[in-house]
Scaffold this active site. Structure first.
Site, PDB file in Angstrom:
ATOM      1  N   CYS A  84       0.483   0.146  10.288  1.00 40.61           N
ATOM      2  CA  CYS A  84      -0.036  -0.868   9.365  1.00 40.61           C
ATOM      3  C   CYS A  84       1.026  -1.763   8.740  1.00 40.61           C
ATOM      4  O   CYS A  84       1.966  -1.289   8.097  1.00 40.61           O
ATOM      5  CB  CYS A  84      -0.844  -0.193   8.256  1.00 40.61           C
ATOM      6  SG  CYS A  84      -1.665  -1.419   7.207  1.00 40.61           S
TER       7      CYS A  84
ATOM      8  N   CYS B 258       0.835  -1.206   0.000  1.00 33.21           N
ATOM      9  CA  CYS B 258       0.000   0.000   0.000  1.00 33.21           C
ATOM     10  C   CYS B 258       0.874   1.262   0.000  1.00 33.21           C
ATOM     11  O   CYS B 258       1.832   1.358   0.764  1.00 33.21           O
ATOM     12  CB  CYS B 258      -0.917  -0.006   1.218  1.00 33.21           C
ATOM     13  SG  CYS B 258      -2.027   1.411   1.240  1.00 33.21           S
TER      14      CYS B 258
ATOM     15  N   CYS C 148     -16.639  -8.878   5.530  1.00 32.42           N
ATOM     16  CA  CYS C 148     -15.953  -7.598   5.293  1.00 32.42           C
ATOM     17  C   CYS C 148     -14.703  -7.844   4.452  1.00 32.42           C
ATOM     18  O   CYS C 148     -13.837  -8.610   4.863  1.00 32.42           O
ATOM     19  CB  CYS C 148     -15.510  -6.973   6.609  1.00 32.42           C
ATOM     20  SG  CYS C 148     -16.845  -6.751   7.763  1.00 32.42           S
TER      21      CYS C 148
ATOM     22  N   CYS D  71       0.572   4.768   6.935  1.00 30.14           N
ATOM     23  CA  CYS D  71      -0.056   4.617   8.262  1.00 30.14           C
ATOM     24  C   CYS D  71       0.917   3.852   9.176  1.00 30.14           C
ATOM     25  O   CYS D  71       1.235   2.686   8.899  1.00 30.14           O
ATOM     26  CB  CYS D  71      -1.372   3.875   8.126  1.00 30.14           C
ATOM     27  SG  CYS D  71      -2.414   4.522   6.780  1.00 30.14           S
TER      28      CYS D  71
ATOM     29  N   CYS E 253     -19.294   2.442   8.489  1.00 26.30           N
ATOM     30  CA  CYS E 253     -18.534   1.756   9.539  1.00 26.30           C
ATOM     31  C   CYS E 253     -17.280   2.595   9.754  1.00 26.30           C
ATOM     32  O   CYS E 253     -16.443   2.681   8.853  1.00 26.30           O
ATOM     33  CB  CYS E 253     -18.174   0.338   9.088  1.00 26.30           C
ATOM     34  SG  CYS E 253     -17.059  -0.511  10.225  1.00 26.30           S
TER      35      CYS E 253
ATOM     36  N   ARG F  75     -17.823  -2.173  17.805  1.00 25.37           N
ATOM     37  CA  ARG F  75     -17.109  -3.433  17.588  1.00 25.37           C
ATOM     38  C   ARG F  75     -15.805  -3.488  18.365  1.00 25.37           C
ATOM     39  O   ARG F  75     -14.943  -2.617  18.231  1.00 25.37           O
ATOM     40  CB  ARG F  75     -16.826  -3.643  16.098  1.00 25.37           C
ATOM     41  CG  ARG F  75     -16.110  -4.969  15.831  1.00 25.37           C
ATOM     42  CD  ARG F  75     -15.976  -5.309  14.357  1.00 25.37           C
ATOM     43  NE  ARG F  75     -17.263  -5.272  13.703  1.00 25.37           N
ATOM     44  CZ  ARG F  75     -17.525  -4.525  12.638  1.00 25.37           C
ATOM     45  NH1 ARG F  75     -16.600  -3.780  12.120  1.00 25.37           N
ATOM     46  NH2 ARG F  75     -18.722  -4.542  12.105  1.00 25.37           N
TER      47      ARG F  75
ATOM     48  N   CYS G 256     -19.570  -5.776   3.556  1.00 27.69           N
ATOM     49  CA  CYS G 256     -18.828  -4.565   3.933  1.00 27.69           C
ATOM     50  C   CYS G 256     -17.542  -4.558   3.114  1.00 27.69           C
ATOM     51  O   CYS G 256     -16.957  -5.615   2.861  1.00 27.69           O
ATOM     52  CB  CYS G 256     -18.503  -4.593   5.429  1.00 27.69           C
ATOM     53  SG  CYS G 256     -17.557  -3.148   5.978  1.00 27.69           S
TER      54      CYS G 256
HETATM   55  N1  SAM Z   1      -6.647   0.594   3.079  1.00 28.39           N
HETATM   56  C1  SAM Z   1      -7.927   0.807   3.609  1.00 28.39           C
HETATM   57  C2  SAM Z   1      -7.972   1.913   4.639  1.00 28.39           C
HETATM   58  O1  SAM Z   1      -6.974   2.193   5.267  1.00 28.39           O
HETATM   59  O2  SAM Z   1      -9.057   2.477   4.806  1.00 28.39           O
HETATM   60  C3  SAM Z   1      -8.557  -0.442   4.174  1.00 28.39           C
HETATM   61  C4  SAM Z   1      -7.759  -1.421   4.995  1.00 28.39           C
HETATM   62  S1  SAM Z   1      -7.072  -0.801   6.517  1.00 28.39           S
HETATM   63  C5  SAM Z   1      -6.016  -2.147   6.979  1.00 28.39           C
HETATM   64  C6  SAM Z   1      -8.433  -0.791   7.659  1.00 28.39           C
HETATM   65  C7  SAM Z   1      -8.190  -0.351   9.063  1.00 28.39           C
HETATM   66  O3  SAM Z   1      -7.522  -1.359   9.801  1.00 28.39           O
HETATM   67  C8  SAM Z   1      -7.349   0.879   9.306  1.00 28.39           C
HETATM   68  O4  SAM Z   1      -8.036   2.065   9.121  1.00 28.39           O
HETATM   69  C9  SAM Z   1      -6.959   0.716  10.772  1.00 28.39           C
HETATM   70  O5  SAM Z   1      -7.889   1.390  11.588  1.00 28.39           O
HETATM   71  C10 SAM Z   1      -7.032  -0.792  10.991  1.00 28.39           C
HETATM   72  N2  SAM Z   1      -5.701  -1.343  11.265  1.00 28.39           N
HETATM   73  C11 SAM Z   1      -4.708  -1.536  10.377  1.00 28.39           C
HETATM   74  N3  SAM Z   1      -3.597  -2.020  10.966  1.00 28.39           N
HETATM   75  C12 SAM Z   1      -3.892  -2.147  12.289  1.00 28.39           C
HETATM   76  C13 SAM Z   1      -3.155  -2.587  13.422  1.00 28.39           C
HETATM   77  N4  SAM Z   1      -1.878  -2.977  13.327  1.00 28.39           N
HETATM   78  N5  SAM Z   1      -3.771  -2.594  14.620  1.00 28.39           N
HETATM   79  C14 SAM Z   1      -5.060  -2.191  14.732  1.00 28.39           C
HETATM   80  N6  SAM Z   1      -5.804  -1.763  13.688  1.00 28.39           N
HETATM   81  C15 SAM Z   1      -5.228  -1.728  12.486  1.00 28.39           C
HETATM   82 FE1  SF4 Z   2      -2.826   1.228   3.384  1.00 26.67          FE
HETATM   83 FE2  SF4 Z   2      -2.731   0.050   5.737  1.00 26.67          FE
HETATM   84 FE3  SF4 Z   2      -3.056   2.672   5.608  1.00 26.67          FE
HETATM   85 FE4  SF4 Z   2      -5.076   1.002   4.794  1.00 26.67          FE
HETATM   86  S1  SF4 Z   2      -4.253   1.241   6.866  1.00 26.67           S
HETATM   87  S2  SF4 Z   2      -4.307   2.848   3.766  1.00 26.67           S
HETATM   88  S3  SF4 Z   2      -3.835  -0.691   3.975  1.00 26.67           S
HETATM   89  S4  SF4 Z   2      -1.248   1.519   4.935  1.00 26.67           S
END
Ligand code: SAM
Ligand code: SF4
Ligand code: DTB
Length: 338
Positions: A79, A72, A116, A76, A207, A279, A147
């Site tokens: 992530c 990606c 989802c 973040c 959501c 949730r 979802c």
């Molecule tokens: N890329 C899209 C986005 O960011 O909206 C969808 C997938 S992203 C992995 C969905 C959500 O997963 C993120 O917004 C975050 O809140 C949660 N998430 C991701 N990594 C995480 C982690 N290590 N611990 C807890 N929540 C996490």
């Molecule tokens: Fe990409 Fe992870 Fe951020 Fe979603 S949370 S936008 S998958 S880096």
């Protein structure tokens, strides 16, 4: 006779409540004051709000599937799927529609009522939308709620997903507006709110929640809940994630948050958004059964089931079934096939 058998199981389904009579004018100070209540007083208030709107012994079960993993472009810091960090994850392509439907069938057999699908995208490309639409239609035809979480959407893309019958779109604000820049630099808080506006205007259920345990302060947790509760309509689903620390991400090795502060976050979410499904999301695998029980007492009424979230672990079905049995918790039913 098992506890489950003793409960009269009426066909109750998880349905978003209407938005009448809810507050949308919270201040951060008011929400911070809820966080500061003595723990028992806070839980009593949350449980009272919960019982006013929900069967306190039912939990909605969703199953997650990563339909496009890793690589990606966003940064973040929490992530494992960001291409900015080396977490050892192999990036994949978008899954084939048939393979996604096979996973959905098995999720339904495992008791999930909502499926989802998540993609590690900044935003979907228009050329991907035909496959996404086919996934939504296919999963709905199995009699499950759908979802998707695909990153930022244009209004046109939101309309296409709504037209396919997508029930929920997940897009998290993640934290307070003030702390956001510490966690993500490649897209703004405003970008996220714009996408959420498109989802709402297209007529889908929202959501939206966030993550705690990223080094934010209590005031940031209050600020995040204020943003959610002051939306023109409360999100129908509010995922509260405990940070799952993944080696290679900048947040790996952060000081762990006291789990009772996580329970407080759930309780305050329940009080300020009393009709939303709250949730208990990522982080359950590392939580004790007792901590999870406190989350349910605080008003959490939805979980992800199945041994995997997107890329990290979740409790095994046997552990969840045993916990639900001990607590006398029943899942909500899946909707009928169309
Ligand atoms: N890329 C899209 C986005 O960011 O909206 C969808 C997938 S992203 C992995 C969905 C959500 O997963 C993120 O917004 C975050 O809140 C949660 N998430 C991701 N990594 C995480 C982690 N290590 N611990 C807890 N929540 C996490
Ligand atoms: Fe990409 Fe992870 Fe951020 Fe979603 S949370 S936008 S998958 S880096
Ligand atoms: C949400 O708030 N949490 C889920 C779902 N929405 C998409 C994702 C949790 C991901 C945890 C880290 C992983 O498994 O990659």
């Amino acid at each position: 006779m098992s506890i489950a058998d003793q409960i009269a199981v009426a066909p109750v389904r998880a349905r978003p409540a209407d938005d009448g009579g809810l507050r949308h004018d919270w201040t951060t100070d008011e929400i911070a004051a809820l966080f500061a209540l003595p723990f028992s007083d806070l839980l009593f208030r949350a449980q009272t709000a919960h019982r006013r709107h929900f069967d306190a012994n039912r939990v909605q079960m969703s199953r997650l599937l990563s339909i496009k993993t890793g690589g990606c472009p966003e940064d973040c810091k929490y992530c494992p799927q960001s291409a900015h960090f080396d977490t050892g994850l192999d990036a994949g392509k978008l899954m084939a529609v048939d393979a996604v439907l096979a996973e959905a069938r098995s999720a339904k057999q495992g008791g999930a009522s909502r499926f989802c699908m998540g993609a590690a995208w900044r935003n979907p490309k228009d050329r991907d939308l035909d496959a996404i639409v086919a996934m939504v239609r296919g999963v709905k035809s199995l009699g499950m709620e759908t979802c998707m979480t695909l990153g930022m959407l244009t209004r046109g893309q939101a309309d296409r997903l709504a037209g396919a019958g997508l029930d929920y779109y997940n897009h998290n604000i993640d934290t307070s507006e003030e702390f956001y820049g510490e966690i993500i630099t490649t897209r703004t808080y405003r970008d996220r709110l714009d996408t959420l506006g498109h989802v709402r205007d297209a007529g889908m259920n929202v959501c939206c929640g966030g993550i705690v345990g990223m080094g934010e302060g209590r005031r940031d947790r209050a600020g995040m809940l204020k943003t959610l509760a002051n939306m023109p309509k409360h999100p129908e689903s509010v995922p509260i994630n405990m940070l799952v620390q993944v080696e290679g991400t900048p947040l790996a090795g952060s000081a762990a948050l006291d789990v009772l502060e996580f329970v407080r976050t759930i309780a305050v979410a329940r009080i300020v958004m009393p009709k939303s499904f709250v949730r208990l999301s990522a982080g359950r695998e590392a939580m004790s059964d007792e901590a999870q029980a406190l989350c349910f007492l605080a008003g959490a009424n939805s979980v992800f089931c199945g041994e995997k979230l997107l890329t990290t672990g979740n409790p095994e079905a046997d552990r969840d079934n045993a916990l639900f049995e001990r607590l006398g918790v029943e899942p909500y039913e899946a909707p009928s096939p169309e």
